[in-house]
Motif scaffolding. Structure first.
Motif, PDB file in Angstrom:
ATOM      1  N   PHE A  33     -14.090  -6.303   4.463  1.00  0.00           N
ATOM      2  CA  PHE A  33     -14.849  -7.470   4.564  1.00  0.00           C
ATOM      3  C   PHE A  33     -14.873  -7.888   3.261  1.00  0.00           C
ATOM      4  CE2 PHE A  33     -16.769  -4.582   8.007  1.00  0.00           C
ATOM      5  CZ  PHE A  33     -16.081  -5.164   8.943  1.00  0.00           C
TER       6      PHE A  33
ATOM      7  N   ARG B 218     -15.285 -11.175   0.382  1.00  0.00           N
ATOM      8  CA  ARG B 218     -15.828 -12.339   0.080  1.00  0.00           C
ATOM      9  C   ARG B 218     -16.087 -12.669  -1.244  1.00  0.00           C
ATOM     10  NH1 ARG B 218     -19.378  -8.999   1.841  1.00  0.00           N
ATOM     11  NH2 ARG B 218     -21.024  -8.407   0.335  1.00  0.00           N
TER      12      ARG B 218
ATOM     13  N   VAL C  91      -5.314  -2.620  -4.586  1.00  0.00           N
ATOM     14  CA  VAL C  91      -4.444  -3.504  -3.816  1.00  0.00           C
ATOM     15  C   VAL C  91      -5.410  -4.674  -3.326  1.00  0.00           C
ATOM     16  CG1 VAL C  91      -2.709  -3.914  -2.129  1.00  0.00           C
ATOM     17  CG2 VAL C  91      -2.765  -1.912  -3.074  1.00  0.00           C
ATOM     18  N   LEU C  92      -6.397  -4.624  -2.506  1.00  0.00           N
ATOM     19  CA  LEU C  92      -6.869  -5.367  -1.628  1.00  0.00           C
ATOM     20  C   LEU C  92      -7.809  -6.539  -2.389  1.00  0.00           C
ATOM     21  CD1 LEU C  92      -7.140  -3.007   1.311  1.00  0.00           C
ATOM     22  CD2 LEU C  92      -5.116  -4.401   0.555  1.00  0.00           C
TER      23      LEU C  92
ATOM     24  N   GLY D  61      -6.709 -10.879   8.124  1.00  0.00           N
ATOM     25  CA  GLY D  61      -7.065 -12.321   8.986  1.00  0.00           C
ATOM     26  C   GLY D  61      -8.437 -12.776   7.955  1.00  0.00           C
ATOM     27  N   LYS D  62      -9.304 -13.639   8.739  1.00  0.00           N
ATOM     28  CA  LYS D  62     -10.095 -14.227   7.680  1.00  0.00           C
ATOM     29  C   LYS D  62     -11.560 -13.699   8.156  1.00  0.00           C
ATOM     30  CE  LYS D  62      -8.452 -18.324   9.186  1.00  0.00           C
ATOM     31  NZ  LYS D  62      -8.316 -19.505   9.450  1.00  0.00           N
ATOM     32  N   TYR D  63     -12.399 -13.662   6.901  1.00  0.00           N
ATOM     33  CA  TYR D  63     -13.726 -13.342   7.203  1.00  0.00           C
ATOM     34  C   TYR D  63     -14.671 -14.359   6.769  1.00  0.00           C
ATOM     35  CZ  TYR D  63     -18.336 -11.133   5.998  1.00  0.00           C
ATOM     36  OH  TYR D  63     -19.614 -11.028   5.976  1.00  0.00           O
TER      37      TYR D  63
ATOM     38  N   PHE E 142      -0.047   5.063  -0.773  1.00  0.00           N
ATOM     39  CA  PHE E 142      -0.908   5.482   0.546  1.00  0.00           C
ATOM     40  C   PHE E 142       0.257   5.587   1.744  1.00  0.00           C
ATOM     41  CE2 PHE E 142      -3.628   3.020  -2.434  1.00  0.00           C
ATOM     42  CZ  PHE E 142      -4.750   3.673  -2.377  1.00  0.00           C
TER      43      PHE E 142
ATOM     44  N   LYS F  67     -18.928 -19.243   3.138  1.00  0.00           N
ATOM     45  CA  LYS F  67     -18.087 -18.484   2.382  1.00  0.00           C
ATOM     46  C   LYS F  67     -17.061 -18.036   3.148  1.00  0.00           C
ATOM     47  CE  LYS F  67     -20.954 -17.755  -1.041  1.00  0.00           C
ATOM     48  NZ  LYS F  67     -20.472 -18.289  -2.332  1.00  0.00           N
ATOM     49  N   VAL F  68     -15.739 -18.252   2.588  1.00  0.00           N
ATOM     50  CA  VAL F  68     -14.406 -17.879   3.188  1.00  0.00           C
ATOM     51  C   VAL F  68     -13.873 -16.903   2.730  1.00  0.00           C
ATOM     52  CG1 VAL F  68     -12.044 -18.552   3.840  1.00  0.00           C
ATOM     53  CG2 VAL F  68     -14.071 -20.099   4.416  1.00  0.00           C
ATOM     54  N   GLY F  69     -13.615 -15.592   3.145  1.00  0.00           N
ATOM     55  CA  GLY F  69     -12.989 -14.389   2.493  1.00  0.00           C
ATOM     56  C   GLY F  69     -11.824 -13.983   3.548  1.00  0.00           C
ATOM     57  N   LYS F  70     -11.595 -12.698   3.421  1.00  0.00           N
ATOM     58  CA  LYS F  70     -10.590 -12.196   4.108  1.00  0.00           C
ATOM     59  C   LYS F  70     -11.015 -11.030   4.760  1.00  0.00           C
ATOM     60  CE  LYS F  70      -8.136 -11.733   0.381  1.00  0.00           C
ATOM     61  NZ  LYS F  70      -7.124 -11.292  -0.756  1.00  0.00           N
ATOM     62  N   TYR F  71     -10.389 -10.820   6.154  1.00  0.00           N
ATOM     63  CA  TYR F  71     -10.828  -9.589   6.794  1.00  0.00           C
ATOM     64  C   TYR F  71      -9.533  -8.817   7.250  1.00  0.00           C
ATOM     65  CZ  TYR F  71     -11.708  -6.976  11.347  1.00  0.00           C
ATOM     66  OH  TYR F  71     -11.792  -6.162  12.458  1.00  0.00           O
ATOM     67  N   ILE F  72      -9.300  -7.419   6.788  1.00  0.00           N
ATOM     68  CA  ILE F  72      -8.264  -6.689   6.776  1.00  0.00           C
ATOM     69  C   ILE F  72      -8.373  -5.505   7.463  1.00  0.00           C
ATOM     70  CG2 ILE F  72      -6.551  -5.679   5.245  1.00  0.00           C
ATOM     71  CD1 ILE F  72      -7.187  -7.540   2.907  1.00  0.00           C
ATOM     72  N   GLU F  73      -7.417  -5.443   8.329  1.00  0.00           N
ATOM     73  CA  GLU F  73      -7.670  -3.988   9.187  1.00  0.00           C
ATOM     74  C   GLU F  73      -6.475  -3.098   8.822  1.00  0.00           C
ATOM     75  OE1 GLU F  73      -9.547  -5.511  13.530  1.00  0.00           O
ATOM     76  OE2 GLU F  73      -7.369  -5.094  13.166  1.00  0.00           O
ATOM     77  N   VAL F  74      -6.826  -1.962   8.232  1.00  0.00           N
ATOM     78  CA  VAL F  74      -5.601  -0.847   7.824  1.00  0.00           C
ATOM     79  C   VAL F  74      -5.942   0.398   8.752  1.00  0.00           C
ATOM     80  CG1 VAL F  74      -4.824   0.462   5.939  1.00  0.00           C
ATOM     81  CG2 VAL F  74      -5.858  -1.863   5.510  1.00  0.00           C
TER      82      VAL F  74
ATOM     83  N   LEU G 226       0.775  -1.402  -0.066  1.00  0.00           N
ATOM     84  CA  LEU G 226       0.021  -0.114  -0.061  1.00  0.00           C
ATOM     85  C   LEU G 226       0.801   1.310  -0.147  1.00  0.00           C
ATOM     86  CD1 LEU G 226      -2.823  -1.125   2.321  1.00  0.00           C
ATOM     87  CD2 LEU G 226      -3.073  -0.348   0.051  1.00  0.00           C
TER      88      LEU G 226
ATOM     89  N   LYS H  71      -3.277  -5.599   9.482  1.00  0.00           N
ATOM     90  CA  LYS H  71      -3.578  -6.820   9.992  1.00  0.00           C
ATOM     91  C   LYS H  71      -4.386  -7.585   8.815  1.00  0.00           C
ATOM     92  CE  LYS H  71      -1.824  -6.493  14.322  1.00  0.00           C
ATOM     93  NZ  LYS H  71      -0.602  -7.283  14.713  1.00  0.00           N
TER      94      LYS H  71
ATOM     95  N   ASP I  21      -0.520   0.527  10.171  1.00  0.00           N
ATOM     96  CA  ASP I  21      -0.297  -0.809  10.239  1.00  0.00           C
ATOM     97  C   ASP I  21      -1.325  -1.665   9.593  1.00  0.00           C
ATOM     98  OD1 ASP I  21       0.725  -3.233  11.457  1.00  0.00           O
ATOM     99  OD2 ASP I  21      -0.376  -2.945  13.172  1.00  0.00           O
TER     100      ASP I  21
ATOM    101  N   GLU J  36     -18.339 -16.357   6.569  1.00  0.00           N
ATOM    102  CA  GLU J  36     -19.814 -16.349   6.627  1.00  0.00           C
ATOM    103  C   GLU J  36     -20.268 -17.736   6.831  1.00  0.00           C
ATOM    104  OE1 GLU J  36     -21.015 -12.231   4.057  1.00  0.00           O
ATOM    105  OE2 GLU J  36     -21.349 -14.356   3.243  1.00  0.00           O
TER     106      GLU J  36
ATOM    107  N   MET K 281      -8.013   1.747  -1.888  1.00  0.00           N
ATOM    108  CA  MET K 281      -7.103   0.650  -1.723  1.00  0.00           C
ATOM    109  C   MET K 281      -7.592  -0.457  -2.056  1.00  0.00           C
ATOM    110  SD  MET K 281      -6.049   1.471   2.401  1.00  0.00           S
ATOM    111  CE  MET K 281      -5.156   2.813   3.001  1.00  0.00           C
TER     112      MET K 281
END
Lengths: 82, 82
Positions: B6, B8, B65-66, A39-41, A30, B37-44, A25, A37, A35, A43, B61
């Motif tokens: 979030f 997916r 990128v994401l 992870g996984k989302y 950007f 459903k398995v997706g990604k959880y991203i914290e920026v 990024l 992180k 920072d 449903e 973003m």
């Protein structure tokens, strides 16, 4: 009925994917990213039941299958009528 | 300031990880699981700015990128004072 799981690496646990995304990024302009992180989302759609029952089941799913408690932490959200 | 992403798989896109998790949950007694459903959880984490600016940056973003727009869809959530 829908259970949403938000799973992220625990504080202090190495998160190489998060570091890579942060660098990516920043390199794309950007520059204010502090920072990241990753992870996984997840449903999970289940048969309708009460919110209390769904919450209880969700924490069991997290414990038994979805979350590695040593290195991950999670939140859940229950969505009715889905 | 925190942006949560979030992500997916789009409807109709093959999600082998989701299928595997669904079968795993059912085999462990969660017989009421209909779909996963398995997706990604991203914290920026970014420098503080207005919510409007953060939202605009978040969508950039995601696009750059994401998120792979062909096969994924996403929601965002902005959290102030983080």
């Amino acid at each position: 009925m829908l259970i949403k799981f938000f799973i992220r690496p625990r504080k202090g646990v190495l998160d190489p994917q998060g570091r890579a995304v942060a660098e990516n990024l920043r390199s794309l302009g950007f520059s204010d990213v502090k920072d990241v992180k990753v992870g996984k989302y997840i449903e999970v759609y289940i048969e309708d039941k009460t919110v209390e029952e769904a919450e209880k089941e969700a924490h069991e799913m997290a414990k038994k299958v979805l979350v590695n408690d040593l290195i991950e932490e999670y939140d859940i959200e229950i969505v009715e009528n889905r």
